[in-house]
Scaffold this motif. Sequence first.
Motif, PDB file in Angstrom:
ATOM      1  N   LYS A  88       0.786  -1.246   0.105  1.00 49.66           N
ATOM      2  CA  LYS A  88      -0.004   0.119   0.146  1.00 49.66           C
ATOM      3  C   LYS A  88       0.775   1.221  -0.145  1.00 49.66           C
ATOM      4  O   LYS A  88       0.709   2.233   0.863  1.00 49.66           O
ATOM      5  CB  LYS A  88      -0.987   0.113   1.123  1.00 49.66           C
ATOM      6  N   ASN A  89       1.840   1.267  -1.070  1.00 48.95           N
ATOM      7  CA  ASN A  89       2.592   2.451  -0.880  1.00 48.95           C
ATOM      8  C   ASN A  89       2.352   3.371  -1.910  1.00 48.95           C
ATOM      9  O   ASN A  89       3.088   4.410  -2.412  1.00 48.95           O
ATOM     10  CB  ASN A  89       4.283   1.849  -1.123  1.00 48.95           C
ATOM     11  N   VAL A  90       1.026   3.468  -2.420  1.00 49.40           N
ATOM     12  CA  VAL A  90       0.765   4.628  -3.381  1.00 49.40           C
ATOM     13  C   VAL A  90      -0.831   4.969  -2.961  1.00 49.40           C
ATOM     14  O   VAL A  90      -1.158   4.455  -1.979  1.00 49.40           O
ATOM     15  CB  VAL A  90       0.513   4.181  -4.925  1.00 49.40           C
ATOM     16  N   PHE A  91      -1.192   6.222  -3.576  1.00 51.57           N
ATOM     17  CA  PHE A  91      -2.449   6.742  -3.276  1.00 51.57           C
ATOM     18  C   PHE A  91      -3.280   6.226  -4.384  1.00 51.57           C
ATOM     19  O   PHE A  91      -3.180   6.958  -5.176  1.00 51.57           O
ATOM     20  CB  PHE A  91      -2.512   8.379  -3.078  1.00 51.57           C
ATOM     21  N   PRO A  92      -4.138   5.167  -4.065  1.00 51.39           N
ATOM     22  CA  PRO A  92      -4.789   4.613  -5.376  1.00 51.39           C
ATOM     23  C   PRO A  92      -5.795   5.513  -6.165  1.00 51.39           C
ATOM     24  O   PRO A  92      -5.607   5.654  -7.482  1.00 51.39           O
ATOM     25  CB  PRO A  92      -5.460   3.402  -4.999  1.00 51.39           C
ATOM     26  N   SER A  93      -6.297   6.298  -5.520  1.00 55.80           N
ATOM     27  CA  SER A  93      -7.390   7.229  -6.117  1.00 55.80           C
ATOM     28  C   SER A  93      -6.804   8.557  -6.869  1.00 55.80           C
ATOM     29  O   SER A  93      -7.197   9.062  -7.625  1.00 55.80           O
ATOM     30  CB  SER A  93      -8.683   7.412  -5.631  1.00 55.80           C
ATOM     31  N   LEU A  94      -5.424   8.609  -6.530  1.00 53.07           N
ATOM     32  CA  LEU A  94      -4.766   9.866  -6.947  1.00 53.07           C
ATOM     33  C   LEU A  94      -4.062   9.599  -8.240  1.00 53.07           C
ATOM     34  O   LEU A  94      -3.722   8.445  -8.375  1.00 53.07           O
ATOM     35  CB  LEU A  94      -3.810  10.407  -5.962  1.00 53.07           C
ATOM     36  N   THR A  95      -3.962  10.689  -9.185  1.00 52.10           N
ATOM     37  CA  THR A  95      -3.286  10.409 -10.307  1.00 52.10           C
ATOM     38  C   THR A  95      -1.714  10.290  -9.966  1.00 52.10           C
ATOM     39  O   THR A  95      -1.235  10.711  -8.803  1.00 52.10           O
ATOM     40  CB  THR A  95      -3.373  11.694 -11.260  1.00 52.10           C
ATOM     41  N   GLU A  98      -0.273  13.454  -9.112  1.00 51.86           N
ATOM     42  CA  GLU A  98      -0.626  13.960  -7.466  1.00 51.86           C
ATOM     43  C   GLU A  98      -0.061  13.066  -6.398  1.00 51.86           C
ATOM     44  O   GLU A  98       0.548  13.422  -5.497  1.00 51.86           O
ATOM     45  CB  GLU A  98      -2.103  13.750  -7.363  1.00 51.86           C
ATOM     46  N   GLU A 101       3.160  15.010  -6.220  1.00 51.06           N
ATOM     47  CA  GLU A 101       3.170  15.831  -5.319  1.00 51.06           C
ATOM     48  C   GLU A 101       2.795  15.847  -4.006  1.00 51.06           C
ATOM     49  O   GLU A 101       3.422  16.540  -3.279  1.00 51.06           O
ATOM     50  CB  GLU A 101       1.795  16.880  -5.951  1.00 51.06           C
ATOM     51  N   MET A 102       2.199  14.875  -3.520  1.00 47.85           N
ATOM     52  CA  MET A 102       2.149  14.434  -2.154  1.00 47.85           C
ATOM     53  C   MET A 102       3.371  14.031  -1.521  1.00 47.85           C
ATOM     54  O   MET A 102       3.704  14.271  -0.310  1.00 47.85           O
ATOM     55  CB  MET A 102       1.061  13.397  -1.831  1.00 47.85           C
ATOM     56  N   GLY A 103       4.428  13.515  -2.238  1.00 53.07           N
ATOM     57  CA  GLY A 103       5.667  13.252  -1.550  1.00 53.07           C
ATOM     58  C   GLY A 103       6.240  14.609  -1.244  1.00 53.07           C
ATOM     59  O   GLY A 103       7.092  14.562  -0.280  1.00 53.07           O
ATOM     60  N   ARG A 148       7.458   9.069  -5.377  1.00 58.25           N
ATOM     61  CA  ARG A 148       7.078  10.120  -4.427  1.00 58.25           C
ATOM     62  C   ARG A 148       7.865  10.212  -3.361  1.00 58.25           C
ATOM     63  O   ARG A 148       8.182  11.224  -3.046  1.00 58.25           O
ATOM     64  CB  ARG A 148       5.862   9.198  -3.776  1.00 58.25           C
TER      65      ARG A 148
ATOM     66  N   LYS B 168      -5.858  18.002  -2.125  1.00 53.97           N
ATOM     67  CA  LYS B 168      -5.334  16.571  -2.525  1.00 53.97           C
ATOM     68  C   LYS B 168      -4.877  15.786  -1.291  1.00 53.97           C
ATOM     69  O   LYS B 168      -4.881  14.740  -1.345  1.00 53.97           O
ATOM     70  CB  LYS B 168      -4.085  16.834  -3.625  1.00 53.97           C
ATOM     71  N   ARG B 171      -7.772  14.003   0.008  1.00 57.43           N
ATOM     72  CA  ARG B 171      -8.012  12.767  -0.704  1.00 57.43           C
ATOM     73  C   ARG B 171      -7.068  11.794  -0.325  1.00 57.43           C
ATOM     74  O   ARG B 171      -7.409  10.778  -0.111  1.00 57.43           O
ATOM     75  CB  ARG B 171      -8.008  13.002  -2.247  1.00 57.43           C
ATOM     76  N   ALA B 172      -5.670  12.171  -0.214  1.00 57.58           N
ATOM     77  CA  ALA B 172      -4.465  11.305  -0.070  1.00 57.58           C
ATOM     78  C   ALA B 172      -4.788  10.672   1.301  1.00 57.58           C
ATOM     79  O   ALA B 172      -4.587   9.393   1.391  1.00 57.58           O
ATOM     80  CB  ALA B 172      -3.098  11.952  -0.068  1.00 57.58           C
ATOM     81  N   ASP B 175      -7.532   7.923   1.117  1.00 53.92           N
ATOM     82  CA  ASP B 175      -6.738   6.990   0.653  1.00 53.92           C
ATOM     83  C   ASP B 175      -5.856   5.740   1.431  1.00 53.92           C
ATOM     84  O   ASP B 175      -6.332   4.621   1.333  1.00 53.92           O
ATOM     85  CB  ASP B 175      -5.803   7.316  -0.720  1.00 53.92           C
ATOM     86  N   ASN B 176      -5.276   6.506   2.093  1.00 55.61           N
ATOM     87  CA  ASN B 176      -4.163   5.738   2.629  1.00 55.61           C
ATOM     88  C   ASN B 176      -3.507   6.548   3.680  1.00 55.61           C
ATOM     89  O   ASN B 176      -2.508   7.333   3.426  1.00 55.61           O
ATOM     90  CB  ASN B 176      -3.095   5.298   1.562  1.00 55.61           C
ATOM     91  N   LEU B 179       0.469   5.880   4.479  1.00 56.94           N
ATOM     92  CA  LEU B 179       1.147   6.399   3.552  1.00 56.94           C
ATOM     93  C   LEU B 179       1.394   8.134   3.593  1.00 56.94           C
ATOM     94  O   LEU B 179       2.411   8.722   3.103  1.00 56.94           O
ATOM     95  CB  LEU B 179       0.911   6.201   2.110  1.00 56.94           C
ATOM     96  N   SER B 183       4.510  10.260   4.222  1.00 60.08           N
ATOM     97  CA  SER B 183       4.752  11.387   3.160  1.00 60.08           C
ATOM     98  C   SER B 183       5.117  12.863   3.957  1.00 60.08           C
ATOM     99  O   SER B 183       5.311  13.864   3.211  1.00 60.08           O
ATOM    100  CB  SER B 183       3.860  11.595   1.876  1.00 60.08           C
ATOM    101  N   ILE B 185       2.544  14.476   5.314  1.00 57.85           N
ATOM    102  CA  ILE B 185       1.129  15.288   5.221  1.00 57.85           C
ATOM    103  C   ILE B 185       0.895  15.693   6.960  1.00 57.85           C
ATOM    104  O   ILE B 185       0.793  14.786   7.615  1.00 57.85           O
ATOM    105  CB  ILE B 185       0.171  14.544   4.429  1.00 57.85           C
TER     106      ILE B 185
END
Lengths: 235, 289
Positions: A88-95, A98, A101-103, A148, B168, B171-172, B175-176, B179, B183, B185
């Motif tokens: 689970k090391n990505v945000f699945p619903s984000l592109t 994105e 960017e979150m990184g 990320r 964003k 949403r992040a 989502d998780n 993570l 990150s 956040i």
Amino acid sequence: MSSLLEAKGLYGGYGGADILQGTHLRVESDEIVVIVGPNGAGKSTAMKAVFGLLRIREGEVRYRGEAITNAKPEQMVRHGIAYVPQEKNVFPSLTVRENLEMGAYLMKGDLSQRLDKVYTLFPKLAERRRQQAGLMSGGERQMVAMGRALMIDPQLLMLDEPTAGLSPLLIDETFERIKEINAQGIGVLMVEQNAKQALAIASRGYVLATGSNRHEDTGPNLLADPEVAEMFLGG
Amino acid sequence: MTDILQLLIYGLVLGSVLTMGAIGVSMIFGILRFAHFAHGDFMTLGAYLGLSFISAFGLSSWWALPAAMVGMGVIAVFIDQVLYRRIRRTQPVILLIASFGMALILRSLVQLIWGSDNQTYASGIQFPWQLDWLGGMRLKPDHLWIMLISLALVAGVHLFLTRTRLGKAMRAMSDNMDLALVSGIPAERVIMVTWVIGGALAAAAGVFLGIDTRLHPVMGWTTLLPVFAAAILGGIGRPYGAIAGGMIIGVSMEMSTLLIPAAYKPAVAFAIMVGMLILRPQGIFKGTV
């Protein structure tokens, strides 16, 4: 000159009995350091403890000589330490974009240079920047996850089993990328199941068992050690 | 045909109200993982805050909206800091029950301050426009405003979630969560903004209800069931689903009056919610449960 990362005599766990039994680790800026060992040896636990994700009861973590024991993940990121969890090391619903960017959430200023750097290392991510990360293949998701983490321009990159579940071809590819990242002067600390391949690119390796260090040597030496080979590498 | 169109309008008005509530419920669930039972009473309190504001300054009805939204945004953050934040690390069921308690506190507070009688923003009846080109269908100006303002608020939420860093991050986190933390956040900041938006939208729902009908201390509580139904239908934790869910529930409730007595409207929402939980518990859009 102090080490990039040095952890000494770590004891701690998830609240119950200590999983880490005096673990120690050291990473220099020019090194790829690999932690191998059997299941339940505390490899991932050691990584999490270093990154402040679980409580260290005893022991000390130093980053460039500065004590960061039990610091919050947010402070780790500010120090320039990036961590990629195993699952689970990505945000699945984000592109893809994105996710990247979150990184860099805590980074000020324009992101385009950071994005370009990641896109240069993983050209596929540039192509797929508008795609939802959750819809990508395992190998692509791993790229997103590493991308990320790289968005903060880290000094130290911590990877928890970056090749888990990947095909042999993608495993090779991933290790190549890790070598490239390291060549940019980023210290890498990773836990790996594919011990043989990981040790082959490693500057040094630690063999962990039941939460404490069993062996420590250069990658090639560990690979050549018959005892290590028998214990952990499947002969 | 005119009947159906007329009911469609009523359904969209009700749907707008439900959507305003459901987006907040869905966002709060996405970030904090509990069903916020005080959300209905957030609507009520918001509506009454608006009432006090316009009567204090002698303003017309619609001025209640901005005042209520600002007021509830602040109060929602306050309630979170005083109550929910302290029990954030416990099990979700404890948060759920705490929010139920908060619902009772808010409702009693509203009764204590404003009394238990029905109240209105403006007295008198508003004359609807007769739309001859639509078969003589009637449309009240207030209804049109409710739909347009909801649309604008939904667009605003969409822009916030897709264009801003904080949106964003929201949403992040939904989502998780783990993570998001590694990150860097800042979770508490995102949670605070979630409450501001959730509280403000709940207040909008309350003011819409108050403008459409009247204000009374259980107005929000009785709307909570269809709001939850809308959030679940859309896939809980998915604000976009909440919009679709709100509209579907609203229109279904109003359309049902063609076939069954109007008193059964809440039962229609309940039936859709139960049916959805059995057939497709993840919602129309895949939710986070």
